[in-house]
Design a protein around this motif. Structure first.
Motif, short mmCIF file in Angstrom:
data_model
loop_
_atom_site.label_atom_id
_atom_site.label_comp_id
_atom_site.label_asym_id
_atom_site.label_seq_id
_atom_site.Cartn_x
_atom_site.Cartn_y
_atom_site.Cartn_z
N GLU A 24 0.81 -1.22 0.00
CA GLU A 24 0.00 0.00 0.00
C GLU A 24 0.84 1.27 0.00
OE1 GLU A 24 -0.09 -1.50 4.36
OE2 GLU A 24 -0.06 -2.37 2.33
N THR A 25 2.14 1.14 0.18
CA THR A 25 3.03 2.31 0.10
C THR A 25 3.61 2.49 -1.30
OG1 THR A 25 5.02 1.10 0.74
CG2 THR A 25 3.65 2.00 2.52
N MET A 26 3.24 1.61 -2.22
CA MET A 26 3.80 1.62 -3.58
C MET A 26 2.73 2.01 -4.59
SD MET A 26 5.82 -2.03 -3.55
CE MET A 26 6.59 -2.68 -2.07
N THR A 27 3.17 2.29 -5.80
CA THR A 27 2.25 2.39 -6.93
C THR A 27 1.89 0.98 -7.36
OG1 THR A 27 3.98 2.31 -8.61
CG2 THR A 27 3.42 4.50 -7.69
N PRO A 28 0.79 0.79 -8.11
CA PRO A 28 0.49 -0.56 -8.59
C PRO A 28 1.62 -1.18 -9.40
CG PRO A 28 -1.44 0.83 -8.80
CD PRO A 28 -0.32 1.74 -8.36
N ALA A 29 2.30 -0.39 -10.22
CA ALA A 29 3.40 -0.94 -11.01
C ALA A 29 4.53 -1.41 -10.11
CB ALA A 29 3.91 0.11 -11.99
N GLN A 30 4.87 -0.63 -9.10
CA GLN A 30 5.93 -1.03 -8.17
C GLN A 30 5.52 -2.28 -7.39
OE1 GLN A 30 6.08 2.65 -5.99
NE2 GLN A 30 7.87 3.41 -7.11
N ALA A 31 4.26 -2.32 -6.97
CA ALA A 31 3.78 -3.47 -6.20
C ALA A 31 3.80 -4.73 -7.05
CB ALA A 31 2.37 -3.19 -5.69
N ARG A 32 3.45 -4.63 -8.33
CA ARG A 32 3.49 -5.80 -9.21
C ARG A 32 4.92 -6.33 -9.34
NH1 ARG A 32 -0.42 -2.74 -13.42
NH2 ARG A 32 -2.37 -3.11 -12.27
N GLU A 33 5.87 -5.42 -9.48
CA GLU A 33 7.26 -5.84 -9.60
C GLU A 33 7.73 -6.51 -8.31
OE1 GLU A 33 11.64 -3.82 -10.45
OE2 GLU A 33 9.81 -2.75 -11.00
N ALA A 34 7.37 -5.94 -7.17
CA ALA A 34 7.77 -6.52 -5.89
C ALA A 34 7.10 -7.88 -5.66
CB ALA A 34 7.41 -5.56 -4.75
N HIS A 35 5.84 -7.98 -6.01
CA HIS A 35 5.09 -9.23 -5.86
C HIS A 35 5.69 -10.33 -6.73
CE1 HIS A 35 1.49 -11.85 -6.75
NE2 HIS A 35 1.46 -11.83 -5.44
N ALA A 36 6.02 -9.99 -7.97
CA ALA A 36 6.62 -10.98 -8.88
C ALA A 36 8.00 -11.41 -8.38
CB ALA A 36 6.72 -10.39 -10.28
#
Length: 312
Positions: A24-36
């Motif tokens: 929730e502290t990231m943008t969706p694009a950043q969160a997708r990269e971190a999740h992957a």
């Protein structure tokens, strides 16, 4: 609060030492990269299978990417099939983040798994993901003979947001809106987007998924609060669950979705739907994509597969 499994405690310590940030502290694009990246780091190599290939179904906004997995020893025709919908809060996740899970299920089932790469929010908000999953199920039913699949033995399943979509498809199948289903595999599902469950009040910090993380996901997926109580978004709020397919419902004690998942399983049982409810009090949300770090994952997937095999 129930005690955490030692593997979970070790993983949380590692994440804290690495300075990991909440989604929730990231943008969706950043969160997708971190999740992957997390999925790549925490999963063992996928099981080798005799067939893994891309497919696509016509969808309301263009082709919906799919991936077919065929287990070893599976017959060339008359094959049962699980349509699998990945988790990730309707914002994250892909065919790649859940490839290990789908490969393992296909191997354990000795059958076919078809994974759906549905559209993600916030670029594509509710009901885009559901529309793509509906399109995939209808296409799978229509193409079953060409794929060697038994159309009478279709199941649906998913984890987290994917469990939400699977539960909605099961209700639609009961109502005749989509093809009939033999089973629904709901793995720590989100079934009440109004976030009224008790576990939201106690899972607030220190875990990969907290109440704040879920709020971030839901705000991206379904920003209008009044829409969150519709059963197509929150299947727990459906007037009746009776007549839906037999189910497996997995819940974890350290998960903001825990109480709503338990309520869903209880309602299924009360409304005379065959249900197996598995509660892991010492685990947290998302473990099924963390098999390298969380030892019990293999056993959980084996139980899920055996429960489905008992219906097929």
């Amino acid at each position: 609060m129930p005690a955490l499994h030692p593997h979970v405690l070790a993983l949380l310590r590692q994440a804290q030492e690495a300075g990991g940030k909440p989604f929730e502290t990231m943008t969706p694009a950043q969160a997708r990269e971190a999740h992957a990246a997390r999925a790549r780091a925490l999963q063992t190599p996928g099981d080798p299978l005799p067939e893994v290939r891309p497919l696509q179904a016509p969808g309301p906004a263009g082709p919906v990417p799919l991936r077919l997995y065929r287990g070893a020893g599976a017959p060339a025709a008359g094959l049962p099939c699980l349509l699998f919908l990945h988790g990730g809060g309707w914002v994250l996740g892909s065919l790649e983040t859940h490839d290990w899970v789908c490969r393992r299920l296909a191997r354990l089932l000795g059958a076919c798994v078809v994974a759906v790469d549905y559209r993600l929010a916030p670029e594509h908000r509710f009901p885009a993901a559901l529309e793509d999953c509906v399109a995939a199920l209808r296409w799978l039913r229509a193409e079953a003979p060409a794929l060697g699949i038994d159309a009478a033995r279709l199941a649906v399943g998913g984890d987290s947001a994917g469990g939400n979509l699977a539960a909605v498809l099961a209700l639609m199948a009961r109502d005749g809106t989509v093809p009939p289903l033999a089973f629904q595999m709901l793995l720590y599902p989100a079934v009440d987007l109004a976030m009224t469950g008790e576990s939201y009040e106690r899972i607030t910090q220190g875990l990969p998924l907290t109440a704040a993380t879920m709020r971030w996901f839901i705000d991206h997926y379904l920003p209008a609060p009044m829409d969150r109580t519709a059963w197509q978004a929150s299947p727990l709020r459906a007037r009746s669950l009776a007549g839906s397919a037999p189910a497996l419902v997995l819940t974890c004690g350290h998960d903001p979705l825990c109480s709503e998942g338990q309520l869903y399983a209880a309602r299924l049982e009360r409304e005379n739907v065959r249900v197996a409810a598995l509660h892991l009090a010492d685990q947290f949300h998302g473990i099924l994509t963390m098999d390298k770090a969380i030892g019990p994952v293999a056993g959980v997937l084996a139980l899920a597969a055996e429960t489905l095999r008992g219906v097929w």
